[in-house]
Design an enzyme around this catalytic site. Structure first.
Site, PDB file in Angstrom:
ATOM      1  N   ALA A  56      24.825  67.580   6.633  1.00 19.75           N
ATOM      2  CA  ALA A  56      25.417  68.497   5.659  1.00 19.75           C
ATOM      3  C   ALA A  56      25.155  69.917   6.133  1.00 19.75           C
ATOM      4  O   ALA A  56      24.005  70.361   6.185  1.00 19.75           O
ATOM      5  CB  ALA A  56      24.818  68.262   4.281  1.00 19.75           C
TER       6      ALA A  56
ATOM      7  N   SER B 265      25.731  73.845   5.576  1.00 20.01           N
ATOM      8  CA  SER B 265      26.149  74.888   4.639  1.00 20.01           C
ATOM      9  C   SER B 265      26.473  76.199   5.335  1.00 20.01           C
ATOM     10  O   SER B 265      27.002  77.117   4.716  1.00 20.01           O
ATOM     11  CB  SER B 265      25.046  75.133   3.611  1.00 20.01           C
ATOM     12  N   GLY B 266      26.126  76.304   6.620  1.00 17.86           N
ATOM     13  CA  GLY B 266      26.310  77.555   7.335  1.00 17.86           C
ATOM     14  C   GLY B 266      25.049  78.376   7.451  1.00 17.86           C
ATOM     15  O   GLY B 266      25.037  79.419   8.101  1.00 17.86           O
ATOM     16  N   GLY B 267      23.954  77.912   6.829  1.00 17.35           N
ATOM     17  CA  GLY B 267      22.683  78.621   6.900  1.00 17.35           C
ATOM     18  C   GLY B 267      21.827  78.123   8.051  1.00 17.35           C
ATOM     19  O   GLY B 267      22.160  77.152   8.735  1.00 17.35           O
ATOM     20  N   VAL B 268      20.696  78.777   8.238  1.00 23.64           N
ATOM     21  CA  VAL B 268      19.848  78.445   9.375  1.00 23.64           C
ATOM     22  C   VAL B 268      19.229  77.062   9.242  1.00 23.64           C
ATOM     23  O   VAL B 268      19.129  76.313  10.231  1.00 23.64           O
ATOM     24  CB  VAL B 268      18.749  79.525   9.567  1.00 23.64           C
ATOM     25  N   ASP B 269      18.832  76.652   8.044  1.00 23.93           N
ATOM     26  CA  ASP B 269      18.162  75.363   7.879  1.00 23.93           C
ATOM     27  C   ASP B 269      19.082  74.189   8.217  1.00 23.93           C
ATOM     28  O   ASP B 269      18.706  73.285   8.970  1.00 23.93           O
ATOM     29  CB  ASP B 269      17.636  75.216   6.453  1.00 23.93           C
ATOM     30  N   SER B 270      20.280  74.174   7.648  1.00 24.46           N
ATOM     31  CA  SER B 270      21.187  73.056   7.915  1.00 24.46           C
ATOM     32  C   SER B 270      21.688  73.081   9.358  1.00 24.46           C
ATOM     33  O   SER B 270      21.929  72.029   9.957  1.00 24.46           O
ATOM     34  CB  SER B 270      22.364  73.072   6.937  1.00 24.46           C
TER      35      SER B 270
ATOM     36  N   CYS C 194      24.098  70.340  -8.852  1.00 26.94           N
ATOM     37  CA  CYS C 194      24.904  70.273  -7.639  1.00 26.94           C
ATOM     38  C   CYS C 194      24.385  69.182  -6.701  1.00 26.94           C
ATOM     39  O   CYS C 194      25.157  68.377  -6.170  1.00 26.94           O
ATOM     40  CB  CYS C 194      24.905  71.627  -6.939  1.00 26.94           C
TER      41      CYS C 194
ATOM     42  N   GLY D 248      19.189  70.005   5.187  1.00 24.39           N
ATOM     43  CA  GLY D 248      18.156  70.969   5.553  1.00 24.39           C
ATOM     44  C   GLY D 248      17.166  71.245   4.453  1.00 24.39           C
ATOM     45  O   GLY D 248      16.439  72.244   4.514  1.00 24.39           O
TER      46      GLY D 248
ATOM     47  N   CYS E 286      24.546  80.358  -6.167  1.00 20.70           N
ATOM     48  CA  CYS E 286      25.554  80.653  -5.152  1.00 20.70           C
ATOM     49  C   CYS E 286      26.861  81.183  -5.725  1.00 20.70           C
ATOM     50  O   CYS E 286      27.525  82.008  -5.103  1.00 20.70           O
ATOM     51  CB  CYS E 286      25.813  79.399  -4.306  1.00 20.70           C
TER      52      CYS E 286
END
Length: 390
Positions: free
Chosen positions: A34, A36-41, A128, A152, A224
């Site tokens: 999954a 999301s576009g963030g650093v963790d994922s 969510c 993430g 968000c």
């Protein structure tokens, strides 16, 4: 598709091994990441790809409404989808964007507005995860032939004597177990959390070492879909009746002033009341039916017990067995407090060993095992509270 650009160093090699340990599937197994576009994922997808898994990236487009698209520190819209797509391309993994806007609106945003209208303080991140991400997206992962889905999130999945268990993250400052209390045993069997044993600084350092473009991207903040943190903007659009005025009433029955809608207030709020009686006042109850905001002294926030709705149990033994000791966490930023399970008027409940402050209906109550404090037993949404008698 471009070839992967990853280059491993000493740090990322160690994290790759940690990812293999978290996944516990043979190399070549298909895993949906999954993204999301963030650093963790993105790091999650990168570590899995480097570990030799057949990674498929999936991103959800959840909202697209005006200012929220440009909101810094958001996820699942606009720039973040672009970042996820770019990351998947750099990793050399297939990537899909799924339009879940209508599902997200129905299951998360509408629920968020309705909860405020009832005088509750909702927690949309849990809703969510509970619906769009860990129910609908898991079905997509299975349809893609994946043996697991990885996220993430900073939580740990450990396999115990009775099967997979959910545990708090090793990095206490990043732990997200509170937001995942509603994860079911069936979902937990399929999910993987490669970052759960890692400190956040190491994840960012690995992102830089691996040459990921999102290495310096800020973490997501707040809700968000709420532009600039003003949640009333969303509620006023979805439920304008929430802005109907009413009375601000003291616990002793005195009418102290007027307010511009119950949706502007949450339990424990002190600022913005615009009333004064000498001593500090706090919101201690919201009566949505009468449109009253009830205020009182700080000690009136102390709670003896709470009841739960929409409960979930991932612990061993009988769910919500009365008398069972637990650690109950009623805010994401607060440590779990000792108590015991009970039934109040037939509803699952938690009775605290010592009064707990600022417990708000609509928030989550995550339960942990006193004998193994990192283990999540489950939890529920707070339905009601019983004030402490001081």
């Amino acid at each position: 598709m471009n070839a992967p650009v990853l280059t491993a160093g000493k740090l990322s090699d160690g994290l790759i091994e940690a990812a293999r340990e978290a996944v516990r599937l043979p190399a070549g197994a298909r895993i949906v990441a999954a993204m999301s576009g963030g650093v963790d994922s993105t790091v999650t997808a990168a570590l899995l790809a480097r570990a030799g898994y057949d990674v498929v990236g999936v991103t959800l487009q959840l909202y697209d409404h005006g200012a929220a698209i440009q909101k810094k520190g958001a996820c699942c819209a606009g720039q973040d989808i672009h970042d996820a797509r770019t990351a998947a391309e750099s990793l050399g993994v297939p990537h899909y964007v799924l339009d879940y806007e209508s599902r997200f609106r129905d299951q998360v945003m509408e629920d968020f507005a309705d909860a405020y209208l009832r005088g509750e303080t909702p927690i949309p991140c849990v809703r969510c995860n509970q619906t769009v991400k860990f129910r609908d997206l898991l079905d997509v992962a299975r349809d893609l032939g994946a043996e697991a889905m990885a996220t993430g999130h900073y939580v740990r999945r450990e396999v115990g004597a009775s099967g997979p268990e959910l545990h708090r993250a090793a990095d206490a400052n990043r732990d997200q177990s509170y937001f995942l209390f509603a994860t079911t045993a069936e979902q937990l069997a399929y999910l993987r959390f490669p970052l759960g044993s890692l400190p956040k600084p190491a994840v960012r350092a690995a992102a830089a070492e691996l040459g990921l473009a999102v290495a310096d991207k800020p973490d997501s903040q707040d809700i968000c879909f709420v532009p600039e943190g003003r949640y009333t903007t969303v509620i006023d659009r979805l439920r304008p009746q929430g802005a109907l005025p009413g009375d601000i009433v003291h616990l002793d029955g005195r009418v102290l002033g007027r307010h511009e809608g119950v949706t502007r207030y949450t339990i424990g709020q002190r600022r913005g009341l615009n009333v004064a009686v000498g001593d500090p006042l706090f919101v201690v109850r919201i009566d949505a039916d009468s449109r009253q905001v009830v205020v009182g002294p700080r000690e009136a926030l102390l709670t003896h017990s709470l009841t739960l709705k929409e409960t979930n149990w991932v612990g061993d033994g009988e769910a919500f067995a009365p008398g069972r000791p637990v650690l109950a966490r009623v805010r994401s930023t607060r440590e779990p407090a000792p108590g015991r399970l009970a039934l109040i008027d037939g509803q699952p409940a938690v009775v605290f060993d010592a009064p707990e402050e600022g417990v708000a209906p609509g928030q989550a109550c995550a339960l942990y095992a006193p004998e193994a404090e990192s283990r999540v037993l489950g939890g529920g949404f707070i339905a009601g509270t019983v004030r402490a008698n001081l």
